[in-house]
Scaffold this motif. Structure first.
Motif, PDB file in Angstrom:
ATOM      1  N   PHE A 183       0.959  -1.153   0.089  1.00 48.24           N
ATOM      2  CA  PHE A 183      -0.127  -0.017  -0.067  1.00 48.24           C
ATOM      3  C   PHE A 183       0.885   1.150   0.199  1.00 48.24           C
ATOM      4  O   PHE A 183       1.824   1.376   0.771  1.00 48.24           O
ATOM      5  CB  PHE A 183      -0.928  -0.128   1.237  1.00 48.24           C
ATOM      6  CG  PHE A 183      -1.573   1.131   1.223  1.00 48.24           C
ATOM      7  CD1 PHE A 183      -3.123   1.359   0.386  1.00 48.24           C
ATOM      8  CD2 PHE A 183      -1.398   2.396   1.622  1.00 48.24           C
ATOM      9  CE1 PHE A 183      -3.717   2.327   0.408  1.00 48.24           C
ATOM     10  CE2 PHE A 183      -2.353   3.414   1.540  1.00 48.24           C
ATOM     11  CZ  PHE A 183      -3.557   3.481   0.978  1.00 48.24           C
ATOM     12  N   HIS A 184       0.630   2.159  -1.183  1.00 47.81           N
ATOM     13  CA  HIS A 184       1.302   3.241  -1.086  1.00 47.81           C
ATOM     14  C   HIS A 184       0.623   4.706  -1.395  1.00 47.81           C
ATOM     15  O   HIS A 184       1.126   5.618  -1.546  1.00 47.81           O
ATOM     16  CB  HIS A 184       2.484   3.123  -2.225  1.00 47.81           C
ATOM     17  CG  HIS A 184       3.730   2.016  -1.977  1.00 47.81           C
ATOM     18  ND1 HIS A 184       4.485   2.066  -0.938  1.00 47.81           N
ATOM     19  CD2 HIS A 184       3.542   0.706  -2.516  1.00 47.81           C
ATOM     20  CE1 HIS A 184       5.227   0.999  -1.087  1.00 47.81           C
ATOM     21  NE2 HIS A 184       4.746   0.172  -1.838  1.00 47.81           N
ATOM     22  N   GLY A 185      -0.693   4.634  -1.365  1.00 48.00           N
ATOM     23  CA  GLY A 185      -1.362   5.654  -1.487  1.00 48.00           C
ATOM     24  C   GLY A 185      -2.391   5.455  -2.634  1.00 48.00           C
ATOM     25  O   GLY A 185      -2.617   4.223  -3.214  1.00 48.00           O
ATOM     26  N   ARG A 186      -3.043   6.597  -3.103  1.00 40.81           N
ATOM     27  CA  ARG A 186      -4.344   6.489  -3.940  1.00 40.81           C
ATOM     28  C   ARG A 186      -4.215   7.145  -5.068  1.00 40.81           C
ATOM     29  O   ARG A 186      -5.350   7.283  -5.652  1.00 40.81           O
ATOM     30  CB  ARG A 186      -5.383   6.891  -3.013  1.00 40.81           C
ATOM     31  CG  ARG A 186      -5.809   6.306  -1.914  1.00 40.81           C
ATOM     32  CD  ARG A 186      -5.881   4.741  -2.029  1.00 40.81           C
ATOM     33  NE  ARG A 186      -7.018   3.932  -1.059  1.00 40.81           N
ATOM     34  CZ  ARG A 186      -7.350   3.076  -1.078  1.00 40.81           C
ATOM     35  NH1 ARG A 186      -7.544   2.419  -2.133  1.00 40.81           N
ATOM     36  NH2 ARG A 186      -7.946   2.252   0.020  1.00 40.81           N
ATOM     37  N   THR A 187      -3.129   7.847  -5.619  1.00 40.01           N
ATOM     38  CA  THR A 187      -3.029   8.406  -6.958  1.00 40.01           C
ATOM     39  C   THR A 187      -3.141   7.404  -7.880  1.00 40.01           C
ATOM     40  O   THR A 187      -2.785   6.289  -7.790  1.00 40.01           O
ATOM     41  CB  THR A 187      -1.895   9.358  -7.005  1.00 40.01           C
ATOM     42  OG1 THR A 187      -0.622   8.243  -7.097  1.00 40.01           O
ATOM     43  CG2 THR A 187      -1.677  10.055  -5.888  1.00 40.01           C
ATOM     44  N   ILE A 189      -1.584   3.534  -7.557  1.00 35.05           N
ATOM     45  CA  ILE A 189      -2.684   2.575  -7.576  1.00 35.05           C
ATOM     46  C   ILE A 189      -2.164   1.503  -8.964  1.00 35.05           C
ATOM     47  O   ILE A 189      -2.565   0.344  -8.795  1.00 35.05           O
ATOM     48  CB  ILE A 189      -4.312   2.929  -7.938  1.00 35.05           C
ATOM     49  CG1 ILE A 189      -4.514   3.707  -9.108  1.00 35.05           C
ATOM     50  CG2 ILE A 189      -4.773   3.604  -6.571  1.00 35.05           C
ATOM     51  CD1 ILE A 189      -5.715   3.762  -9.463  1.00 35.05           C
ATOM     52  N   SER A 190      -1.641   2.231  -9.991  1.00 34.91           N
ATOM     53  CA  SER A 190      -1.277   1.109 -10.847  1.00 34.91           C
ATOM     54  C   SER A 190       0.096   0.311 -10.568  1.00 34.91           C
ATOM     55  O   SER A 190       0.216  -0.752 -11.057  1.00 34.91           O
ATOM     56  CB  SER A 190      -0.296   2.146 -11.914  1.00 34.91           C
ATOM     57  OG  SER A 190      -1.111   3.214 -12.474  1.00 34.91           O
ATOM     58  N   SER A 220      -7.470  -5.319  -6.271  1.00 35.37           N
ATOM     59  CA  SER A 220      -8.061  -5.093  -7.551  1.00 35.37           C
ATOM     60  C   SER A 220      -9.172  -3.869  -7.141  1.00 35.37           C
ATOM     61  O   SER A 220      -9.696  -2.967  -7.934  1.00 35.37           O
ATOM     62  CB  SER A 220      -9.040  -6.427  -7.849  1.00 35.37           C
ATOM     63  OG  SER A 220      -9.716  -6.931  -7.010  1.00 35.37           O
ATOM     64  N   ALA A 221      -9.651  -3.985  -5.784  1.00 35.38           N
ATOM     65  CA  ALA A 221     -10.631  -2.741  -5.366  1.00 35.38           C
ATOM     66  C   ALA A 221     -10.152  -1.407  -5.570  1.00 35.38           C
ATOM     67  O   ALA A 221     -10.699  -0.535  -5.789  1.00 35.38           O
ATOM     68  CB  ALA A 221     -10.952  -2.750  -3.973  1.00 35.38           C
ATOM     69  N   SER A 222      -8.746  -1.378  -5.555  1.00 37.50           N
ATOM     70  CA  SER A 222      -8.039  -0.047  -5.627  1.00 37.50           C
ATOM     71  C   SER A 222      -7.828   0.530  -7.060  1.00 37.50           C
ATOM     72  O   SER A 222      -7.751   1.675  -7.235  1.00 37.50           O
ATOM     73  CB  SER A 222      -6.726  -0.285  -5.094  1.00 37.50           C
ATOM     74  OG  SER A 222      -6.526  -0.617  -3.603  1.00 37.50           O
TER      75      SER A 222
END
Ligand SMILES: *Cc1c(COP(=O)(O)O)cnc(C)c1O
Length: 420
Positions: free
Chosen positions: A162-166, A170-171, A176-178
């Protein structure tokens, strides 16, 4: 109280359902569910006050915070020492942009570089922005220093990360939800299993710019890699001239019993990525810290942030660094973390499959046959202990490091009730 109106004075279409003068938890939950996007599923508690490790809801019920806002509240809620600094700085200077120098920004960079035993700091605001900054640094370094052909740089990442949401971050996610329906995604990420140094070595190519890694996976369920793994990662990086990008946004700044989790294996990364506890829960501030060789790839105009390095956040973060230097809170995290794990393992808990911990960073796996971890978090909430599930079967316990033994005992009593 009147309903909010649209900016042109007309009634807001959703006015009807909102309670006129919200006062109960139920009111606030209803308003939140109606007006906020549903990108979280919070436990049904409405917090209105925090002090130290304790939170109070709008009905006056007290809860022990065992989540610490994913480690952003490591120094406790409303910490007086940092509020004092913030308040003083707030009435002096808060923001002038990096278009000018400030008497806080440079000193913050110097002091954080020293804490990290590195040379140069690039301040940002959120964790995700700092991760983005590190990815950009690694790519630019690969092209301009290492000599990777343009647009060919690869970054190795780990399943369960997990590294964040940009969109770029997310790439690099394996969840898969992310990433579902947020494409097209950013190319250039290679995924390998976490904790497997042979798989990592095999994934390195002449185009590898960096390895982005959490020294302990946080959102992944407090996954501690096998002994020697971080040293092996360091060696693979050094041997292949690849940058070791340590995402210590959650593990860094004393949570795991060392100032940085990489220190558990005596490893120095090429870039540290920090956030969360750096702002003492008062303000968002994040940073990338590294060597001159890497950080010199940033030249005027190549990267930036309006709020990044603002004097207010820098003043608070400077006090955090001072606090770490003066008080060594990592020792407290180490001792109390051991006490918590001891308490959890003293007598067997029938519903628990495994307990992992390093400092005050503890993951507890619930046995599959007893359902999802979330259900236990609801039960704990009713008993006054706040924590959150991660990845279906794990409950994470990461209280503020200012927690006392007696408060851990208080939590243990309730955890035992729910999981025995
Ligand atoms: C929380 C977190 C991030 C993202 O930080 P934000 O401030 O939410 O953008 C990145 N990496 C790790 C390891 C984290 O725990």
């Amino acid at each position: 109280m009147r309903h909010p109106k649209n900016i042109d004075g007309t009634a807001n279409a959703s006015d009807e359902k909102a309670p006129t003068s919200p006062s109960t938890s139920a009111d606030h939950i209803r308003i939140t569910e109606q007006f906020s996007a549903h990108n979280y599923s919070p436990l049904g508690v409405v917090i209105s006050k925090g002090q130290g490790v304790w939170l109070t809801d709008v009905e006056g019920k007290r809860y022990l915070d065992m989540l610490s806002a994913y480690s952003a509240v490591t120094w406790g809620h409303c910490p007086a020492r940092f509020i004092k600094v913030a308040t003083e700085q707030m009435s002096r200077l808060t923001l002038c942009s990096r278009g000018f120098y400030s008497d806080q920004t440079g000193l913050f960079c110097k002091e954080l570089a020293e804490l990290c035993k590195m040379e140069v700091v690039l301040p940002m605001n959120t964790g995700a922005e700092a991760v983005e900054t590190a990815l950009k640094a690694a790519r630019k370094w690969a092209y301009e220093v290492k000599g990777v052909p343009d647009n060919k740089a690869e970054i190795i990442v780990f399943s369960g990360n997990f590294h964040g949401r940009t969109t770029t971050i997310i790439s690099a996610s394996s969840s898969s939800a992310s990433k579902n329906h947020f494409g097209p995604l950013t190319p250039g990420f290679i995924m390998v299993p976490y904790g497997d140094s042979a798989a990592l070595a095999a994934a390195v190519t002449p185009h590898t710019a960096g390895i982005l890694i959490e020294p302990i996976q946080g959102e992944g369920g407090v996954i501690i890699p096998p002994e020697g793994y971080l040293r092996a990662v360091r060696k693979i990086c050094t041997d292949n001239r690849v940058l070791f990008l340590a995402d210590e946004i959650q593990t860094g700044l004393c949570r795991t019993g060392k100032v940085f989790a990489c220190e558990h294996e005596g490893v120095q990364p090429d870039l540290y990525i920090l956030g969360k506890a750096l702002g003492a829960s008062l303000l968002p501030i994040s940073a990338v810290i590294g060597s001159k060789e890497v950080m010199q790839v940033f030249t005027p105009g190549t990267h930036g942030s309006t709020f990044g390095g603002n004097p207010l956040a820098c003043a608070v973060a400077r006090e955090v660094i001072k606090y770490i230097r003066e008080e060594s809170p990592e020792n407290r995290a180490k001792e109390l973390g051991a006490y918590l794990v001891e308490g959890l393992t003293a007598k067997p808990l029938s519903k628990v499959a495994e307990i992992r911990g390093r400092g005050l960073f503890v993951g507890l796996d619930v046995r599959k046959e007893f359902g999802k971890a979330k259900h236990f978090c609801h039960e704990l909430k009713d008993l006054g202990v706040l924590c959150k599930d991660t990845r279906d079967s794990t409950i994470r316990f990461a209280p503020p490091v200012v927690i006392e033994k007696s408060e851990i005992d208080w939590a243990l009593e309730r955890i035992r009730k729910v999981l025995e």
